[in-house]
Design a protein around this motif. Structure first.
Motif, mmCIF file in Angstrom:
data_model
loop_
_atom_site.group_PDB
_atom_site.id
_atom_site.type_symbol
_atom_site.label_atom_id
_atom_site.label_comp_id
_atom_site.label_asym_id
_atom_site.label_seq_id
_atom_site.Cartn_x
_atom_site.Cartn_y
_atom_site.Cartn_z
ATOM 1 N N ASP A 123 -1.707 9.537 -2.214
ATOM 2 C CA ASP A 123 -1.180 9.417 -3.577
ATOM 3 C C ASP A 123 -0.278 10.623 -3.826
ATOM 4 O O ASP A 123 -0.758 11.732 -4.092
ATOM 5 C CB ASP A 123 -2.334 9.365 -4.584
ATOM 6 N N VAL A 124 1.014 10.416 -3.738
ATOM 7 C CA VAL A 124 1.985 11.504 -3.862
ATOM 8 C C VAL A 124 1.918 12.116 -5.255
ATOM 9 O O VAL A 124 1.942 13.348 -5.415
ATOM 10 C CB VAL A 124 3.404 10.985 -3.561
ATOM 11 N N LEU B 67 1.125 16.052 -6.284
ATOM 12 C CA LEU B 67 2.109 16.846 -7.008
ATOM 13 C C LEU B 67 1.510 17.381 -8.303
ATOM 14 O O LEU B 67 1.710 18.549 -8.661
ATOM 15 C CB LEU B 67 3.354 16.014 -7.297
ATOM 16 N N ASP B 68 0.764 16.542 -9.004
ATOM 17 C CA ASP B 68 0.131 16.963 -10.250
ATOM 18 C C ASP B 68 -0.877 18.079 -10.024
ATOM 19 O O ASP B 68 -1.098 18.930 -10.897
ATOM 20 C CB ASP B 68 -0.560 15.778 -10.934
ATOM 21 N N ILE C 256 5.834 16.930 -0.438
ATOM 22 C CA ILE C 256 4.474 17.200 0.002
ATOM 23 C C ILE C 256 4.340 16.808 1.470
ATOM 24 O O ILE C 256 5.076 15.954 1.966
ATOM 25 C CB ILE C 256 3.405 16.448 -0.817
ATOM 26 N N THR C 257 3.411 17.448 2.155
ATOM 27 C CA THR C 257 3.058 17.075 3.522
ATOM 28 C C THR C 257 1.746 16.296 3.481
ATOM 29 O O THR C 257 0.752 16.767 2.933
ATOM 30 C CB THR C 257 2.884 18.320 4.409
ATOM 31 N N GLN D 47 3.446 6.833 -13.817
ATOM 32 C CA GLN D 47 3.666 6.140 -12.557
ATOM 33 C C GLN D 47 3.035 6.916 -11.407
ATOM 34 O O GLN D 47 3.197 8.136 -11.324
ATOM 35 C CB GLN D 47 5.166 5.985 -12.302
ATOM 36 N N HIS D 48 2.281 6.227 -10.566
ATOM 37 C CA HIS D 48 1.713 6.844 -9.373
ATOM 38 C C HIS D 48 2.373 6.229 -8.143
ATOM 39 O O HIS D 48 2.389 5.018 -7.978
ATOM 40 C CB HIS D 48 0.194 6.638 -9.312
#
Length: 220
Positions: A119-120, A124-125, A51-52, A95-96
């Motif tokens: 929050d990656v 993504l989710d 992700i950016t 897991q976050h």
């Protein structure tokens, strides 16, 4: 139960840095652990998704030996001096992973940035990885009496307002990820959060935290 299992300040010397994320068996309530630094080119690591961030830095989630996840960070253009703080929290079995650049920390602490912007896992989710989306998904609010100025400033910096949100004196917009590093300079400058903009959120599944939305609409 929320468990914070580790924090690490990533070095700012290399263009690409990586860390391993411990598994749930290694976590304990309120514990802090050192996360080992890995080689970004480790043959055991398999790239999963990237992700950016709003800052223009790219975060890649990897899965190494034994399924242990890790993260690597590639700094955005002109950001070789920036450090990163990586954290992970366990919500039951979920897991976050979050990654916060050093130049975003003060704005986060001041409540000017939504923590979900870093929050990656959340992004993504939501399907905001770079393979699925070429733009950032953001919501802004403006300072009192500054909505027109804020809107104009965002548009002048190449972002189109996609929806107007009168309750926030703001709206949603989606600047291109390829321009994120330069857009971040605007966000942190006198035309951005030090000027007419009041706050930025991730335009995710839950747009505004309940406590904030309740205050905005005047609900009990």
């Amino acid at each position: 139960m929320r468990i914070r299992a580790g924090w690490v300040l990533l070095p700012a010397l290399a263009c690409l840095v990586a860390v391993a994320i411990p598994g749930p068996a290694q976590a304990s309530q309120g514990s802090t652990t050192a996360i080992p630094v890995l080689s970004a080119a480790s043959p055991a690591a398999k790239s999963v998704r990237t992700i950016t961030l709003i800052t223009g830095d790219k975060v890649t989630v990897t899965r190494g030996a034994g399924g242990i996840p890790g993260i690597s960070v590639q700094r955005g253009l002109g950001r070789t001096h920036i450090g990163f703080q990586a954290s992970h929290e366990w919500h039951g079995t979920d897991q976050h992973i979050s990654v916060v650049p050093s130049d975003a920390q003060a704005l986060l602490t001041a409540g000017k940035l939504d923590p979900r912007l870093f929050d990656v896992t959340e992004q993504l989710d939501a399907g905001y990885d770079d393979a699925s989306s070429d733009s950032l998904r953001l919501i802004y609010s403006s300072r009192s009496g500054k909505s027109a100025t804020a809107r104009s400033a965002i548009q002048q910096h190449g972002a189109r307002i996609t929806h107007t949100l009168d309750v926030l004196d703001g709206g949603s917009f989606a600047p291109a990820k390829r321009d994120a590093a330069s857009f971040w300079k605007f966000v942190t400058g006198t035309q951005g959060l030090r000027g007419p903009l009041d706050k930025l959120w991730l335009n995710g599944r839950s747009r505004v935290a309940l406590a904030e939305s309740t205050a905005i609409i005047g609900a009990p």
